[in-house]
Design an enzyme around this catalytic site. Structure first.
Site, PDB file in Angstrom:
ATOM      1  CD  GLU A 143       1.262   4.578   2.932  1.00 19.35           C
ATOM      2  OE1 GLU A 143       2.228   3.805   2.914  1.00 19.35           O
ATOM      3  OE2 GLU A 143       0.855   5.187   1.920  1.00 19.35           O
ATOM      4  CB  SER A 148      -9.180   9.056 -10.974  1.00 21.50           C
ATOM      5  OG  SER A 148      -9.912   9.958 -10.161  1.00 21.50           O
ATOM      6  CE  LYS A 168      -5.610   5.683  -4.079  1.00 22.34           C
ATOM      7  NZ  LYS A 168      -6.699   6.602  -4.474  1.00 22.34           N
TER       8      LYS A 168
END
Ligand SMILES: *Cc1c(COP(=O)(O)O)cnc(C)c1O
Length: 412
Positions: free
Chosen positions: A129, A395, A107
């Protein structure tokens, strides 16, 4: 590995839809994408649409992005030949180690890109968010790095459930604002963030955490995450002599790690692209997040895609044991890969993912995130040839999921 070339983040032709990689001028991948937004948001979104490609193709911007990826995030991440797992699977399985990125997952690649973009746009304030808090932490991290004010909206229920990530965000200097309406979870936090953006159109940038949202977010986030497959091609060439694998496998929540892992292979039609969704308690159990198996075309969070919905178009509450895959839609790029047949879409249940997480930990000495464990589960379903090269996007790491793993193991 050798020093990497600094490639521009965009190709030469960006105005027309080209192969699978680029959406058209209006943000459509085939039938999916676009920007379905309230009137009040037009100004913010149009500003981004007008400027993102120009900013991202500027060499100075690219250099700043590459420098932070290298020295702050720790890129390039290794491409690791998992020999014991390979033996079990019957093919050569390479793990792209996004779990080794700073903050523990892919991310951060996107939030680094967006914070630099926000700086270029002269923004003084960042909103985001978050559901489980992973994107919130990645956003709070880059805001601290740049000394920019950070407000993270989070459902009141999620704030209770995700105390460690809330603590991380606060420690990093972010303000975590509870969303107290509706189900007090991610979609309510999204509503609050949108309300904030409408009220602060001039000085605020909204960092979206996956390849979802109105155009240009899906394309912008995919380009920032495309560093994953850019490195993979170079590393495969060094390790196998060929830049192209037979398979690339990734889990899909909104689809950003998959988009990044697929990106530079999208138009290499010999490479099979495998997207793994969360089947929760089972695809047809009513407790699932297997979007392509259950969903229909519809509009969610600003773009047309495939989403889980009732007959009259109400979004169905998804379920997955992994917070990052607990989403009722997928990004428009993935909807197009599904509808066109370019992508192979599979799913893994909560139980299958847990089993894979325990197996991989013992086989390779790597405790994967629960999201990634879904991708590992697909290795058991696919039929490989003995000399196939398989790249799996690892990931994220499993530290954040330790409570779930401890629960699954039971008492000693
Ligand atoms: C958030 C997350 C995901 C899911 O998000 P995508 O946008 O689909 O990549 C997958 N894996 C990890 C480790 C995550 O934190």
């Amino acid at each position: 590995m050798s020093t990497m070339d600094v490639h521009p983040l965009i190709g030469s032709s960006t105005k027309v839809a080209q192969g699978y990689t680029h959406p058209n001028d209006y943000g459509y991948y085939g039938d999916f994408g676009g920007a379905y937004i309230p009137e009040m948001l037009h100004r913010n979104v149009e500003e981004l649409q007008a400027q993102y490609l120009e900013i991202m193709s500027d060499p100075a911007f690219n250099k700043a992005f590459r420098d932070l990826l290298k020295d702050f995030v720790g890129r390039p991440t290794p491409l690791f030949l998992a020999t014991r797992l390979s033996q079990q699977v019957g093919a050569n399985v390479y793990l792209k180690r996004e779990d080794l990125c700073h903050t523990g997952a892919h991310k951060i690649n996107n939030t680094i890109g967006q914070i630099l973009l926000a700086e270029r746009l002269g923004k003084k304030r960042i909103i985001a968010e978050t559901g489980a808090g992973q994107h919130g932490v990645a956003t709070a991290t880059v805001c601290a790095l740049k000394g920019i004010e950070c407000i993270v909206y989070m459902g009141e229920k999620d704030i209770e459930r995700q105390a460690p990530n809330v603590a991380r965000m606060r420690m990093l200097g972010a303000k975590v604002v509870p969303a107290t309406s509706g189900s007090k979870t991610l979609k309510d936090a999204t509503n609050e963030a949108i309300r904030d953006w409408i009220n602060n159109p001039n000085d605020t940038h909204y960092i979206i955490g996956s390849v979802v949202g109105p155009h240009p977010y899906p394309d912008m986030v995919a380009r920032f995450q495309s560093v994953i497959s850019e490195e993979t091609r170079i590393q495969l060439k060094e390790q196998t002599g060929s830049e192209l694998p037979n398979y690339v496998i990734a889990c899909v929540g909104g689809g950003s790690n998959a988009a990044g892992a697929f990106y530079h292979f999208l138009d290499e039609l010999s490479v099979k692209l495998v997207a793994v969704e969360a089947a929760g308690h089972g695809v047809h159990s009513g407790m699932s997040a297997a979007t392509t198996a259950l969903g229909k075309p519809g509009i969610l969070h600003g773009s047309k895609s495939i989403l889980m919905q009732t007959e009259d178009g109400q979004v169905v509450e998804p379920h997955s044991i992994s917070a990052g895959l607990d989403y009722p839609g997928i990004g428009p790029l993935h909807a197009h890969l599904f509808a066109s047949g370019r992508g192979i879409f599979m799913s893994a249940t909560d139980e299958e993912a847990l089993r894979s997480a325990f197996e991989v930990s013992k086989l390779e000495g790597i405790i994967p995130a629960l999201e990634t464990a879904h991708a590992f589960s697909a290795l058991k379903e696919l039929k490989f040839n003995a000399n196939d090269t398989v790249v799996l996007c690892l990931s994220g790491r499993g530290d954040k999921d330790l409570a779930t793993y401890m629960n699954a193991m039971g008492p000693q």
